[in-house]
Design a protein around this motif. Structure first.
Motif, short mmCIF file in Angstrom:
data_model
loop_
_atom_site.label_atom_id
_atom_site.label_comp_id
_atom_site.label_asym_id
_atom_site.label_seq_id
_atom_site.Cartn_x
_atom_site.Cartn_y
_atom_site.Cartn_z
N LYS A 131 -37.91 -31.75 -4.14
CA LYS A 131 -37.70 -31.61 -2.70
C LYS A 131 -37.60 -33.01 -2.10
CE LYS A 131 -38.76 -27.13 -2.93
NZ LYS A 131 -37.79 -26.04 -2.73
N ILE A 132 -36.63 -33.19 -1.22
CA ILE A 132 -36.49 -34.45 -0.48
C ILE A 132 -36.38 -34.11 1.00
CG2 ILE A 132 -35.06 -36.48 -0.07
CD1 ILE A 132 -34.07 -36.17 -3.00
N VAL A 133 -37.22 -34.75 1.80
CA VAL A 133 -37.16 -34.57 3.26
C VAL A 133 -36.95 -35.93 3.90
CG1 VAL A 133 -38.32 -33.74 5.32
CG2 VAL A 133 -38.70 -32.57 3.14
N THR A 134 -35.93 -36.03 4.74
CA THR A 134 -35.64 -37.26 5.47
C THR A 134 -35.92 -37.05 6.95
OG1 THR A 134 -33.32 -36.66 5.86
CG2 THR A 134 -33.82 -37.80 3.79
N VAL A 135 -35.87 -38.15 7.70
CA VAL A 135 -36.14 -38.08 9.14
C VAL A 135 -34.96 -38.66 9.90
CG1 VAL A 135 -37.69 -38.74 11.02
CG2 VAL A 135 -38.62 -38.30 8.74
N GLY A 136 -34.24 -37.78 10.58
CA GLY A 136 -33.19 -38.22 11.49
C GLY A 136 -33.77 -38.37 12.89
N ALA A 137 -33.01 -37.98 13.89
CA ALA A 137 -33.51 -38.02 15.26
C ALA A 137 -32.69 -37.05 16.09
CB ALA A 137 -33.40 -39.42 15.85
N ASN A 138 -33.38 -36.28 16.93
CA ASN A 138 -32.66 -35.34 17.79
C ASN A 138 -31.66 -36.08 18.67
OD1 ASN A 138 -32.45 -32.47 18.64
ND2 ASN A 138 -33.06 -33.31 20.61
N ALA A 139 -32.05 -37.27 19.14
CA ALA A 139 -31.17 -38.05 20.01
C ALA A 139 -29.93 -38.53 19.30
CB ALA A 139 -31.94 -39.24 20.58
N ALA A 140 -29.98 -38.63 17.97
CA ALA A 140 -28.87 -39.21 17.21
C ALA A 140 -27.80 -38.18 16.86
CB ALA A 140 -29.39 -39.88 15.94
N GLN A 141 -27.86 -37.00 17.45
CA GLN A 141 -26.77 -36.06 17.24
C GLN A 141 -25.52 -36.48 18.00
OE1 GLN A 141 -27.99 -31.77 16.62
NE2 GLN A 141 -29.78 -32.47 17.77
N LYS A 142 -25.67 -37.48 18.84
CA LYS A 142 -24.53 -38.13 19.48
C LYS A 142 -24.94 -39.56 19.81
CE LYS A 142 -25.75 -36.66 24.18
NZ LYS A 142 -25.26 -35.98 25.40
N GLY A 143 -23.98 -40.40 20.12
CA GLY A 143 -24.31 -41.76 20.51
C GLY A 143 -24.97 -41.79 21.87
N VAL A 144 -25.91 -42.70 22.06
CA VAL A 144 -26.64 -42.83 23.32
C VAL A 144 -26.52 -44.27 23.81
CG1 VAL A 144 -28.88 -42.61 24.45
CG2 VAL A 144 -28.26 -41.02 22.62
N ALA A 145 -26.12 -44.43 25.05
CA ALA A 145 -25.99 -45.77 25.63
C ALA A 145 -27.30 -46.53 25.53
CB ALA A 145 -25.57 -45.67 27.09
N GLY A 146 -27.21 -47.78 25.07
CA GLY A 146 -28.38 -48.61 24.94
C GLY A 146 -29.14 -48.39 23.64
N MET A 147 -28.71 -47.40 22.85
CA MET A 147 -29.39 -47.09 21.59
C MET A 147 -28.38 -46.99 20.45
SD MET A 147 -31.98 -44.15 23.07
CE MET A 147 -32.37 -43.55 21.43
N GLY A 148 -27.29 -47.73 20.56
CA GLY A 148 -26.20 -47.57 19.61
C GLY A 148 -26.60 -47.82 18.17
N ALA A 149 -27.31 -48.92 17.91
CA ALA A 149 -27.68 -49.25 16.53
C ALA A 149 -28.67 -48.22 15.97
CB ALA A 149 -28.28 -50.65 16.47
N TYR A 150 -29.63 -47.82 16.79
CA TYR A 150 -30.62 -46.84 16.33
C TYR A 150 -29.97 -45.50 16.04
CZ TYR A 150 -34.43 -43.47 16.45
OH TYR A 150 -35.28 -42.44 16.14
N THR A 151 -29.18 -44.99 16.99
CA THR A 151 -28.57 -43.67 16.78
C THR A 151 -27.56 -43.71 15.63
OG1 THR A 151 -26.96 -44.10 18.55
CG2 THR A 151 -28.95 -42.85 19.12
N ALA A 152 -26.88 -44.83 15.45
CA ALA A 152 -25.96 -44.94 14.32
C ALA A 152 -26.72 -44.87 13.00
CB ALA A 152 -25.18 -46.25 14.40
N SER A 153 -27.87 -45.53 12.92
CA SER A 153 -28.63 -45.53 11.68
C SER A 153 -29.21 -44.14 11.39
CB SER A 153 -29.75 -46.58 11.72
OG SER A 153 -30.74 -46.25 12.67
N LYS A 154 -29.71 -43.48 12.42
CA LYS A 154 -30.28 -42.14 12.19
C LYS A 154 -29.19 -41.11 11.93
CE LYS A 154 -34.78 -42.58 12.43
NZ LYS A 154 -35.64 -42.21 11.27
N SER A 155 -28.03 -41.28 12.55
CA SER A 155 -26.91 -40.40 12.23
C SER A 155 -26.49 -40.58 10.78
CB SER A 155 -25.73 -40.69 13.16
OG SER A 155 -24.63 -39.87 12.85
N THR A 156 -26.53 -41.81 10.30
CA THR A 156 -26.22 -42.07 8.89
C THR A 156 -27.20 -41.35 7.98
OG1 THR A 156 -25.28 -44.23 9.45
CG2 THR A 156 -25.92 -43.88 7.16
N VAL A 157 -28.48 -41.37 8.32
CA VAL A 157 -29.47 -40.63 7.54
C VAL A 157 -29.11 -39.15 7.49
CG1 VAL A 157 -31.87 -39.84 7.50
CG2 VAL A 157 -31.36 -42.25 7.98
#
Length: 232
Positions: A131-157
């Motif tokens: 079993k493998i469980v990763t952690v994305g982010a609810n906010a990273a289901q789309k890009g968010v102004a001011g959080m581009g790098a973070y949401t891009a990294s979590k979207s990649t996950v």
């Protein structure tokens, strides 16, 4: 999870401690991973010798592989990986952010996961179980102004989780991802004092979902992106 081995990265964080607590209650054997050994020793002081505390920079592929190998030697196998290590930074506008910000977010949120998984999956394939469980982010289901790098990294996950699920589902391995909203931690309360933390997801609540995804009850789940958002 009794007698099963769970490797938890980010084990000294608020979520990591909550996940460790759940698995300890269930009788699992834990490989607890963090960047600094002194923090592991402080937080898990008194933990029995049945468990393992390991410190390494998981952004370094060689260090991550060595850590996984040590856990496999100690326990004989790794049944589940909870890839919880990560970081958050606001960054301003994408065109204004320093290139190093994206590098930091990708290393903290993506490389720490892929380096551990790359080392742990071969053993799971051999046993046709894992079993493998990763952690994305609810906010990273789309890009968010001011959080581009973070949401891009979590979207990649999230995208990598889906890809791994497709690659490994026929080999007895489940790969899934949780998408938390803001987690109710002392740090988040201090950073956002005007926001009602009662609407945030508590670490123990998120930990319960992660534990379920590592259980036999989740054996039919592959590539799920599970929102865990409390009342937010």
């Amino acid at each position: 999870m009794a007698e099963k081995t769970v490797l938890i990265t980010g084990a000294t964080g608020n979520l990591g401690r909550a996940v460790a607590d759940v698995f300890l209650l269930e009788g699992a054997r834990l490989a607890l991973v963090a960047s600094h050994r002194e923090n592991l020793d402080r937080i898990y002081d008194g933990l029995s010798a049945d468990h393992l505390r390991l410190a390494a920079d998981l952004g370094d592929a060689k260090a991550a592989a060595g850590l996984v190998a040590e856990a496999e030697r100690f326990f004989g196998r790794i049944d589940a990986v909870c890839a919880l290590a990560g970081a958050f930074e606001m960054g301003g506008a994408v065109h204004e952010a320093a290139p190093a910000l994206l590098d930091r977010m990708m290393k903290a949120n993506v490389s720490t996961m892929t380096n551990v998984v790359r080392a742990a999956v071969p053993g799971m394939i051999d046993r046709r179980a894992g079993k493998i469980v990763t952690v994305g982010a609810n906010a990273a289901q789309k890009g968010v102004a001011g959080m581009g790098a973070y949401t891009a990294s979590k979207s990649t996950v999230m995208r990598l989780t889906e890809a791994m699920a497709g690659e490994l589902r026929g080999r007895g391995i489940n790969v899934n991802c949780v998408l938390p909203s803001t987690i109710d931690t002392p740090e988040n309360r201090a950073a956002m004092p005007s926001v009602d933390p009662g609407k945030w997801v508590k670490p123990a609540e998120l930990a319960a979902v992660i534990a379920f995804l590592c259980s036999d009850g989740a054996s039919a789940m592959h590539g799920a992106l599970v929102p865990v958002v409390g009342l937010s």
